[in-house]
Design a protein around this motif. Structure first.
Motif, PDB file in Angstrom:
ATOM      1  N   TYR A 321       0.837  -1.192   0.000  1.00 52.35           N
ATOM      2  CA  TYR A 321       0.000   0.000   0.000  1.00 52.35           C
ATOM      3  C   TYR A 321       0.875   1.246   0.000  1.00 52.35           C
ATOM      4  O   TYR A 321       1.970   1.269   0.579  1.00 52.35           O
ATOM      5  CB  TYR A 321      -0.933   0.003   1.202  1.00 52.35           C
ATOM      6  N   ASP A 323       0.418   3.890   1.597  1.00 51.83           N
ATOM      7  CA  ASP A 323       0.613   4.339   2.973  1.00 51.83           C
ATOM      8  C   ASP A 323       1.841   3.677   3.597  1.00 51.83           C
ATOM      9  O   ASP A 323       2.584   4.309   4.353  1.00 51.83           O
ATOM     10  CB  ASP A 323      -0.620   4.018   3.822  1.00 51.83           C
ATOM     11  N   ASN A 326       4.957   5.305   2.188  1.00 48.52           N
ATOM     12  CA  ASN A 326       5.178   6.616   2.799  1.00 48.52           C
ATOM     13  C   ASN A 326       5.756   6.499   4.206  1.00 48.52           C
ATOM     14  O   ASN A 326       6.514   7.363   4.648  1.00 48.52           O
ATOM     15  CB  ASN A 326       3.873   7.406   2.827  1.00 48.52           C
ATOM     16  N   ARG A 327       5.388   5.430   4.927  1.00 48.52           N
ATOM     17  CA  ARG A 327       5.967   5.217   6.254  1.00 48.52           C
ATOM     18  C   ARG A 327       7.411   4.733   6.169  1.00 48.52           C
ATOM     19  O   ARG A 327       8.260   5.110   6.982  1.00 48.52           O
ATOM     20  CB  ARG A 327       5.131   4.202   7.039  1.00 48.52           C
TER      21      ARG A 327
END
Length: 512
Positions: A321, A323, A326-327
């Motif tokens: 994902y 997300d 991005n982490r």
């Protein structure tokens, strides 16, 4: 032609029958009397050994799937979800067990060479050493994989041995790999000075040289030090890693250079023979069947595939994902936009919120006159070890040896290349107490989907195993791990007509 003759000799001798009982006895040794005559014969035999090694290395071991950092598995690939969860009905099932025969096929060829090369006449000593060094290197690589995948494994006794085989302890398997790698390092030239048949320059990074032997030694000693509990081995691992960065060894080991940035890693290093690459498995599309040879290939879709659409990413076996991306990669980290396609462009979004893997971009297609080209595979070699890997491996060893300053220097070398915040990143609250985990995370980011992560997890200890792998691993007790849960079960075929073979304790009760 010579290579084909050698292969036929192996088949005729019966020595390729390295199945269950590991029967390595040649049934018709006269064939070797007629083959090993000239220098060309020796090089043809070495080429056959590397052909078998290539096919072996281009498989994707189960551990590479188990360690891959992924969020989603498509419904059509549910078997990989069971595999990653250590489901015994999948891992230990007769039809799905990972086979070790392919490694022993390579070892058999190398043993045959070592038992017969002396029959060749008037061979230049330096050229002979090169061929012998390739056998040592191939053996080191095979025993490294056997020791990491199965732990206790068989150590062969040469092509003339006709008895049954029992397993040797994991430490003996790794020590055997180390011994062969050291022999290879001692007699092989550095990369750039390798010569094949007729003295022609050999540029393949699959063939052994001082650099690839040193890189294998670094990984072997790191495994021995961290997994088998030998602190001196950690010092050896750090020293072998350091040879790649110490100017005093530059002329001996050869020159390897970090790519300028992550974009160059994608466009050159991970394609083939880049200056950062140390050891690769060669891909030959004339001999390789269509299929996957990289863990990352299971996430390739749009826009790498011809005529693909954004929503086609849902059909990829594995998914990450956006997300998660991005982490993993903070703002400014160039790997985020090199490894993934336009992660900040809202027009490139898909309904599942999946990121588009862009780390490998070159594809190979079969042409068809009736339809559009058919995807065959990625058009690149399988890079097994590169300089960034060695740098971060040294950082890991240095943390464990208490050299936090040296570890931070290595960590920042890779972060700096990527444009990421240097350690200690105050915004992220980093400190020296977290350095081992931070090095692990950096390897996870830098070597994303290159097949290293499972072994990284195991080297860092049982807490990492339970936290960083799937739910199946989270449930393992220390006793389970001590009994061999992190290794794969010995394949059922190894027990046929061999009462010396035993299963490891963890998997014994799970075999059906």
């Amino acid at each position: 032609m010579k290579q084909t003759i050698f292969y036929l000799c192996i088949l005729l001798s019966g020595a390729m029958i390295v199945s269950c009982e590991l029967d390595l006895e040649p049934k018709n040794s006269v064939t070797f009397e007629h083959f090993f005559k000239t220098e060309e014969d020796l090089f043809s035999a070495v080429a056959e050994i590397h052909g078998q090694l290539r096919e072996t290395l281009l498989s994707v071991p189960y551990h590479e799937y188990m360690g891959a950092p992924i969020d989603r598995i498509s419904g059509t690939a549910s078997v990989y979800e069971r595999l990653r969860n250590l489901d015994p009905n999948t891992v230990a099932a007769d039809s799905r067990q990972e086979q070790w025969k392919k490694y022993y096929n390579v070892l058999t060829l190398a043993d045959l060479f070592m038992d017969n090369y002396h029959k060749a006449e008037r061979v230049n000593p330096g050229r002979l050493n090169f061929c012998i060094g390739q056998c040592h290197f191939a053996k080191a690589v095979c025993y490294m994989y056997l020791g990491r995948i199965w732990g206790d494994a068989v150590i062969t006794k040469g092509s003339l041995y006709s008895g049954k085989y029992a397993k040797s302890p994991a430490k003996a398997v790794i020590d055997t790999a180390i011994a062969y790698a050291r022999r290879a390092y001692d007699i092989l030239p550095k990369y750039g000075e390798m010569r094949g048949i007729g003295g022609k320059a050999l540029v393949s990074k699959q063939y052994g040289c001082k650099g690839s032997a040193a890189a294998v030694l670094a990984h072997l000693y790191a495994w021995k030090g961290s997994v088998l509990g030998d602190s001196q081995a950690l010092r050896e691992a750090e020293a072998w890693c350091s040879r790649f960065f110490d100017p005093a060894y530059a002329d001996e080991i050869g020159t390897y250079t970090l790519a300028a940035d992550p974009e160059e890693v994608c466009q050159k290093t991970l394609v083939r023979t880049g200056e950062e690459s140390i050891f690769e498995a060669e891909v030959n599309f004339y001999e390789l069947s269509p299929g996957y040879f990289l863990p990352g290939t299971f996430m390739i879709s749009y826009p790498v595939m011809l005529n693909s659409q954004r929503e086609d990413v849902a059909d990829a076996y594995f998914g990450l994902y956006l997300d998660t991306v991005n982490r993993m990669y903070r703002a400014g980290d160039k790997r985020r936009t090199a490894y993934f396609y336009k992660p900040d462009d809202p027009q490139e979004a898909n309904t599942l919120g999946l990121a588009y893997l862009y780390k490998w971009r070159n594809t190979y297609y079969l042409q068809s006159s009736a339809t559009e080209p058919i995807f065959s595979n990625m058009d690149c070699n399988k890079v097994l070890i590169r300089l960034a890997d060695i740098c971060l491996l040294r950082a890991e060893c240095r943390v464990k040896l208490g050299d936090t300053a040296g570890a931070a220097e290595d960590l920042n070398l890779i972060r700096g290349r990527a444009g990421a915040n240097l350690f200690p990143d105050a915004d992220a609250g980093e400190n020296a107490a977290d350095l081992q985990l931070l090095v692990f995370r950096e390897r996870e980011k830098e070597l994303l989907l290159e097949g290293q992560r499972y072994y990284d997890v195991v080297r860092n200890g049982n807490d990492y195993v339970r936290r960083e792998l799937s739910e199946g691993f989270a449930a393992l007790t220390d006793t389970d791990i001590a009994n061999g849960a992190l290794y794969l079960p010995v394949p059922r075929t190894a027990f046929t007509d061999n009462d010396l073979m035993i299963q490891n304790t963890y998997w014994l009760s799970k075999m059906k």
